[in-house]
Write a protein that holds these residues in place. Structure first.
Motif, short mmCIF file in Angstrom:
data_model
loop_
_atom_site.label_atom_id
_atom_site.label_comp_id
_atom_site.label_asym_id
_atom_site.label_seq_id
_atom_site.Cartn_x
_atom_site.Cartn_y
_atom_site.Cartn_z
N ASP A 114 1.44 9.02 4.80
CA ASP A 114 1.42 7.60 5.16
C ASP A 114 0.66 6.80 4.11
N ARG A 115 -0.47 7.33 3.63
CA ARG A 115 -1.25 6.63 2.60
C ARG A 115 -0.45 6.53 1.31
N GLU A 118 1.91 3.69 1.58
CA GLU A 118 1.18 2.43 1.44
C GLU A 118 0.90 2.12 -0.03
N MET A 119 0.51 3.14 -0.79
CA MET A 119 0.25 2.93 -2.22
C MET A 119 1.53 2.60 -2.98
N ARG A 121 4.10 0.97 -1.75
CA ARG A 121 4.41 -0.43 -1.43
C ARG A 121 3.50 -1.39 -2.18
N ALA A 122 2.24 -1.01 -2.33
CA ALA A 122 1.31 -1.85 -3.08
C ALA A 122 1.72 -1.94 -4.55
N ASP A 125 4.55 -4.35 -4.79
CA ASP A 125 4.06 -5.73 -4.65
C ASP A 125 3.44 -6.22 -5.96
N ARG A 177 11.85 -1.12 -2.51
CA ARG A 177 11.39 -1.01 -1.12
C ARG A 177 12.33 -0.15 -0.28
N THR A 180 10.91 3.29 -0.42
CA THR A 180 9.73 3.52 0.41
C THR A 180 10.12 3.59 1.88
N ALA A 184 9.48 6.68 4.40
CA ALA A 184 8.91 6.53 5.73
C ALA A 184 9.78 7.24 6.78
#
Length: 226
Positions: A114-115, A118-119, A121-122, A125, A177, A180, A184
């Motif tokens: 999960d982390r 998140e990384m 997606r960051a 961004d 995205r 990602t 998920a």
């Protein structure tokens, strides 16, 4: 090239030059069709021609460079057949790996995955595509490691150099995205202890390339060869 290697003078220069050039090719910093000069590269990084020549030989043996008689050494175009072969092998292997992981996916592994997402997606961004591709690779390596099959991942790494070059292009050209979200879905299959769902999510993820490839190849034909 914008980046310059920091060479460790206590060990052989040739493998270091090879690693530097290979990385630049995979990231697209050295574009297909670019000419490589032993003398210019040697002068740029402060080594003789010999280690550069040895690096060229290794790159040629991997299909990342090609020698054109009377003209010199050039970066090879991306082989579509090599990309498709690597993708097919990855799907077969990683679909089996994810089923193995499903039996041992504990809370610690799920939290780590999960982390990682998140990384990823960051990085998207921030529009940091190179970091996203690195994290994408690490996500898949973590799954292989969770299955205690790091050696299998090493074999895959040796097969997918042309695929990696394409990934840098598609990650810039299309919405990363989607990838990602697919990661998920893989993790959700693991969380539910549903091996069938995890495998299906992995297969759909690795087939994403098939959807992007025709458009990329037609829009940038100069980058590719059959």
């Amino acid at each position: 090239m914008s980046m310059q290697p920091v060479l460790d003078l206590t060990i052989s220069a040739a493998p270091q030059v090879y690693d530097w050039l290979r990385d630049a090719i995979l990231r697209g910093e050295l574009a297909p069709g670019s000419r490589l000069s032993e003398g210019e590269i040697g002068k740029q990084i402060g080594v003789s021609r010999q280690p550069v020549r040895e690096a060229f030989i290794r790159l040629t043996s991997e299909g990342l460079a090609e020698v054109r008689p009377q003209r010199g050494t050039f970066i090879s175009r991306i082989s579509l057949s090599a990309v498709l072969s690597a993708r097919l092998i990855r799907e077969a292997v990683e679909s089996d790996l994810i089923r193995m992981v499903c039996d041992r996916a504990d809370d610690a592994l799920l939290a780590r995955l999960d982390r990682e997402i998140e990384m990823q997606r960051a990085a998207i961004d921030r529009d940091d595509i190179e970091e996203f591709v690195r994290l994408d690779d690490r996500f898949h390596f973590l799954l292989a490691s969770a299955a205690e099959q790091e050696g299998v991942w090493s074999v895959l790494e040796g097969l997918k150099s042309h695929m990696n070059r394409l990934r840098h292009i598609t990650a810039r050209a299309f919405d990363a995205r989607r990838l990602t979200d697919q990661h998920a879905a893989i993790v959700e299959g693991l969380r539910q202890r549903d091996a069938d769902a995890a495998e299906q999510a992995m297969r759909l993820h690795l087939r994403e390339l098939l959807a992007d490839l025709p458009e990329v190849a037609s829009s940038r034909p100069e980058l590719f060869t059959k």
